[in-house]
Design a protein around this motif. Structure first.
Motif, mmCIF file in Angstrom:
data_model
loop_
_atom_site.group_PDB
_atom_site.id
_atom_site.type_symbol
_atom_site.label_atom_id
_atom_site.label_comp_id
_atom_site.label_asym_id
_atom_site.label_seq_id
_atom_site.Cartn_x
_atom_site.Cartn_y
_atom_site.Cartn_z
ATOM 1 N N GLU A 157 -1.044 -4.362 7.464
ATOM 2 C CA GLU A 157 0.363 -5.514 8.256
ATOM 3 C C GLU A 157 1.062 -5.887 7.561
ATOM 4 O O GLU A 157 2.930 -6.102 7.428
ATOM 5 C CB GLU A 157 -0.638 -5.927 8.532
ATOM 6 N N GLY A 158 1.159 -5.870 5.681
ATOM 7 C CA GLY A 158 1.934 -6.519 5.010
ATOM 8 C C GLY A 158 3.182 -5.782 4.731
ATOM 9 O O GLY A 158 4.064 -6.603 4.668
ATOM 10 N N ASP B 128 0.931 -1.023 -0.172
ATOM 11 C CA ASP B 128 0.117 -0.028 -0.504
ATOM 12 C C ASP B 128 1.333 1.748 0.140
ATOM 13 O O ASP B 128 0.163 2.147 -0.308
ATOM 14 C CB ASP B 128 -0.754 -0.506 1.144
ATOM 15 N N ILE B 129 2.086 1.106 -0.042
ATOM 16 C CA ILE B 129 3.097 2.173 0.173
ATOM 17 C C ILE B 129 3.374 2.882 -1.196
ATOM 18 O O ILE B 129 4.685 3.023 -1.487
ATOM 19 C CB ILE B 129 4.317 2.080 1.476
ATOM 20 N N ALA B 130 3.059 2.355 -2.296
ATOM 21 C CA ALA B 130 3.795 2.620 -3.496
ATOM 22 C C ALA B 130 3.757 4.258 -3.939
ATOM 23 O O ALA B 130 2.982 5.384 -2.999
ATOM 24 C CB ALA B 130 2.443 1.763 -4.335
ATOM 25 N N ILE B 131 4.710 4.671 -4.321
ATOM 26 C CA ILE B 131 5.356 5.499 -4.269
ATOM 27 C C ILE B 131 4.186 6.431 -4.988
ATOM 28 O O ILE B 131 3.863 7.982 -4.726
ATOM 29 C CB ILE B 131 6.712 5.925 -5.482
ATOM 30 N N THR C 281 6.431 -6.660 5.194
ATOM 31 C CA THR C 281 8.085 -6.597 4.246
ATOM 32 C C THR C 281 8.800 -5.623 4.269
ATOM 33 O O THR C 281 10.398 -6.276 3.916
ATOM 34 C CB THR C 281 7.413 -6.113 2.703
ATOM 35 N N MET C 282 8.908 -4.811 4.971
ATOM 36 C CA MET C 282 9.366 -3.541 5.931
ATOM 37 C C MET C 282 10.368 -3.764 6.409
ATOM 38 O O MET C 282 11.919 -3.822 6.425
ATOM 39 C CB MET C 282 8.818 -2.527 6.576
ATOM 40 N N HIS D 247 9.759 0.943 -10.397
ATOM 41 C CA HIS D 247 10.623 1.432 -10.077
ATOM 42 C C HIS D 247 11.074 2.082 -9.017
ATOM 43 O O HIS D 247 10.270 3.070 -9.037
ATOM 44 C CB HIS D 247 12.062 1.999 -11.245
ATOM 45 N N ALA D 248 12.158 2.103 -8.063
ATOM 46 C CA ALA D 248 12.549 2.991 -6.880
ATOM 47 C C ALA D 248 11.203 2.508 -5.695
ATOM 48 O O ALA D 248 10.730 3.031 -4.554
ATOM 49 C CB ALA D 248 11.977 4.430 -7.162
ATOM 50 N N GLN D 249 10.190 1.350 -6.074
ATOM 51 C CA GLN D 249 9.522 0.983 -4.900
ATOM 52 C C GLN D 249 9.760 0.796 -3.714
ATOM 53 O O GLN D 249 9.832 0.595 -2.706
ATOM 54 C CB GLN D 249 8.492 -0.236 -4.870
ATOM 55 N N ASP D 250 11.059 -0.104 -4.143
ATOM 56 C CA ASP D 250 11.554 -0.603 -2.760
ATOM 57 C C ASP D 250 12.195 0.406 -1.702
ATOM 58 O O ASP D 250 12.939 -0.017 -0.036
ATOM 59 C CB ASP D 250 13.138 -1.230 -3.429
#
Length: 563
Positions: A481-482, A445-448, A486-487, A462-465
Motif C-alpha cells: 500500500e505504501g 518493497d519494489i526496490a530494483i 508513493t507511486m 540510484h534509479a529507485q525512483d
C-alpha cells in the motif's frame, strides 16, 4: 431473444470493434504510414503503441560517427521489426535485438485523432539512462503513465563509442548520441499531432544519463523551442561523469589497442575515422570493454574521472550541439529558460554497499587525497592538490579518513557524483526560471535489487525512483500500500508538471494538500521531501554545499565545466 440471435449480435459487435480498432491502428506521418498495436495499463485502460518508427537513417557505413540524417520515405504501411531494438551497449557480447541500426522512436497515446475528433494532449519525451553506455527505451515501460492522459514518446540514441566518439575537431566534434535525441525532438514537432499530441506542449524527461541529457538540451542552442519544460531525475550536465576529459586521447588509445602502429604522430583524425568505420560491431564492443570494463559497479571510478564516452564541448561551428562549458553557461544564464522539475534520491551511491572493494578504493583516496578534486580544481602543485583534497574530505569527517566509515564514504560519492551537481544546477537555474527540487527518501518493497542498510546513510539508491514512474522491464505488480501511494503521488506530480509546468497546481487529498514551492531564495531554499508523507523542507544539504562552494570559489580554474 433467442440464443442464436444473441450470438449473432455479439459476433457482429466484435467484428465492428475489430474493424474500428484496425482503422485506428494505422497512422499517417510525414514519411509514410505506420501500424500500431493495442496495449493496456495495469488498470485495464487501453492505449495505442507505435513502436519502432525510424526517425533517422540507419547510422551505418559513411554515416557512422556522423550527425543523424532524416529518414527516407517508405511505401505502404510500416509494421516495424525494430520494436525492441537497442543501440550497441558497453557489454562483452551482442545481445538479442542489439544493433547499430537503432535510431527508432516509440509513441504511446490514449487517443488517435480522427475526422471530427480533435485530440491535442501534452507530450512527455523520455530519454533513458544508463551512463551513455547501456540502456534502451524497452526497459522503462509507459504503462503507469498512460493512465494520465498524455502522449509518451521514447527515443533510442547511439551510445558509448558509436554515439559519443569525439576527435575535438570538425572531423568528429562529438555528441552524436545527443544529436540523435535532438533530431527525435524535431521529429516530434513534425509528427506528434498525428498521434494526438500537442507539439507546443512537449516536456523532456530523463533519469541519470537521461537527466544529464536533458540538462545538455537546456544548454544546446539548436534544442531551443523544441520543448516547454524539463524533468531531471538524478543527473546533470554539471556532473564529472557527464563530460569527457581528453576525448581525442581516448580515440587514439582505442585505435592503438586494435592496431599498435596507430598514434597521434602518424595518423590524422580523418584517417582515424576511416579506420573506425572498417571495424565490425563485435570488435568495437570488445575494445570498449577492454578499455572501460562493464557493469554498474565498474562505473564507480568513472564517476569521478568522467566516463570514456559522454558529452563533449565542441569546436565552434554552425551545427555544434554544445560549444560552451556547462557550468559557465548555467552561471551566466546562457541556457534555455524553461520550468524544470529536478531532484535526487536520498543516497544515490548506496549501491556501493555491495562493492567488496569499497574500503580498499576509499583507502586509495585517503592516501592520495588529490583524487578528491574535481576537474575544475586544478591547482597544479601536487602538495597543494593533496591539501585541497583533504579539505574536501574534511567536509565529511575532519577527524578520520573516510575509508574507516562506510556511510560517509557512500555519502561522499552520492554527493560528488549526483547530488552536488544536480543541486547546483537547480540553484543556478532558479535565478532565471521556475525550478522545483525534490529528494526521494521513501524506500518501498519494489526496490530494483536488495541493498543492505548502511547505518548513517540514506536508503534510496540510484534509479529507485524509476520503479514509481515506469514499468521497469515490464514489471507492473505492485502490492504494498505504501508503494501504491508513493507511486500515485509521484505519477500525479510528474504528470501535473508535464501538463501545467507545475507539479501541484491545486490542492489534492492524495498529495496531502501539499503545495510544492519553487525555489525563490537560496537563503531558505525549499524542496519537497518525498517519504511516507510529503513535506516541504528547506536548505537541502546546505552545510556540504556551502563548504564545497568556498573551496570551489577559491581554487576552481576556468573554463568552469563541472561542479
Amino acid at each position: 431473444m433467442g440464443k442464436n440471435m444473441l450470438r449473432t449480435i455479439l459476433f457482429m459487435l466484435l467484428v465492428i470493434k475489430s474493424l474500428v480498432a484496425g482503422d485506428d491502428l494505422i497512422v499517417k506521418i510525414s514519411n509514410g504510414k505506420v501500424k500500431g498495436e493495442l496495449m493496456t495499463t495495469p488498470n485495464n485502460k487501453t492505449f495505442y503503441a507505435f513502436r519502432g518508427i525510424p526517425y533517422a537513417k540507419p547510422p551505418l557505413g559513411e554515416l557512422r560517427f556522423q550527425p543523424p540524417q532524416k529518414p527516407d520515405n517508405w511505401e505502404g504501411v510500416l509494421d516495424s521489426d525494430a520494436k525492441d531494438r537497442m543501440c550497441i551497449q558497453l557489454t562483452s557480447n551482442l545481445q538479442p535485438n542489439e544493433s547499430e541500426d537503432c535510431l527508432y522512436i516509440h509513441v504511446y497515446t490514449p487517443q488517435i485523432p480522427k475526422e471530427g475528433r480533435n485530440v491535442s494532449l501534452p507530450v512527455m519525451y523520455v530519454i533513458h539512462g544508463g551512463g551513455f553506455e547501456t540502456g534502451s527505451p524497452s526497459e522503462i515501460g509507459p504503462q503507469y503513465l498512460m493512465d494520465y492522459d498524455m502522449v509518451i514518446v521514447y527515443v533510442g540514441y547511439r551510445l558509448c563509442f558509436l554515439g559519443f566518439l569525439s576527435t575535438e575537431d570538425l572531423n568528429c566534434p562529438g555528441n552524436n548520441g545527443l544529436k540523435d535525441q535532438q533530431l527525435g525532438l524535431k521529429w516530434v514537432q513534425r509528427n506528434i499531432q498525428s498521434f494526438g499530441g500537442d507539439p507546443k506542449r512537449v516536456t523532456i524527461y530523463g533519469e541519470s544519463a537521461g537527466a544529464a541529457s536533458v540538462s545538455f538540451h537546456l544548454l544546446a542552442p539548436n534544442s531551443k523551442n523544441l520543448f516547454i519544460g524539463a524533468i531531471q531525475d538524478s543527473g546533470s550536465s554539471l556532473a564529472n561523469w557527464a563530460i569527457q576529459t581528453k576525448p581525442t586521447k581516448i580515440a587514439y588509445d582505442f585505435a592503438n589497442r586494435i592496431n599498435s602502429t596507430i598514434n597521434e604522430n602518424n595518423t590524422s583524425t580523418l584517417e582515424l575515422l576511416k579506420f573506425f568505420r572498417t571495424l565490425d560491431v563485435q570488435q568495437i564492443k570488445k575494445t570498449s570493454v577492454e578499455l572501460f570494463k562493464e557493469g554498474f559497479i565498474e562505473s564507480y571510478n568513472k564517476l569521478i574521472l568522467g566516463f570514456g564516452f559522454s558529452g563533449a564541448v565542441e569546436p565552434e561551428h554552425d551545427n555544434a550541439f554544445l560549444a560552451k562549458s556547462p557550468y559557465q553557461s548555467f552561471l551566466s544564464g546562457d541556457f534555455y529558460k524553461v520550468p524544470t522539475l529536478i531532484g535526487v534520491n536520498s543516497e544515490e551511491s548506496l549501491f556501493l554497499a555491495v562493492d567488496p572493494n569499497l574500503e580498499k578504493r576509499m583507502m586509495y583516496f585517503d592516501n592520495n587525497t588529490e583524487w578528491y578534486l574535481s576537474r575544475n580544481i586544478d591547482v597544479g602543485n601536487l602538495t597543494t592538490r593533496k591539501l585541497v583534497g583533504k579539505k574536501i574530505r574534511d567536509i565529511y569527517d575532519p577527524s578520520a579518513p573516510l575509508h574507516q566509515n562506510e556511510a560517509l564514504s557512500i555519502k561522499y560519492f552520492s554527493d560528488t557524483s549526483f547530488i552536488r551537481p544536480t543541486l547546483k544546477q537547480a540553484q543556478l537555474q532558479s535565478y532565471h526560471t521556475d525550478v522545483y527540487f525534490y529528494e526521494l527518501a521513501y524506500y518501498g518493497d519494489i526496490a530494483i535489487a536488495p541493498i543492505p542498510d548502511v547505518p548513517g546513510a540514506g536508503k534510496v539508491s540510484h534509479a529507485q525512483d524509476l520503479m514509481y514512474l515506469f514499468a521497469r522491464f515490464g514489471v507492473t505488480n505492485v502490492t504494498s500500500e505504501g508503494d501504491k501511494t508513493t507511486m500515485k503521488r509521484m505519477l500525479t506530480m510528474w504528470t501535473n508538471f508535464v501538463k501545467y509546468q507545475n507539479p501541484t497546481p491545486k490542492p489534492l487529498q492524495l498529495l496531502q494538500n501539499t503545495t510544492w514551492s519553487k525555489i525563490e531564495s537560496l537563503g531558505m531554499m525549499p524542496y519537497l521531501l518525498i517519504n511516507d508523507t510529503l513535506k516541504v523542507e528547506h536548505n537541502y544539504k546546505k552545510k556540504m554545499m556551502d563548504e564545497y562552494q568556498q573551496i570551489f570559489d577559491y581554487y576552481a580554474q576556468p573554463p568552469l565545466t563541472t561542479y
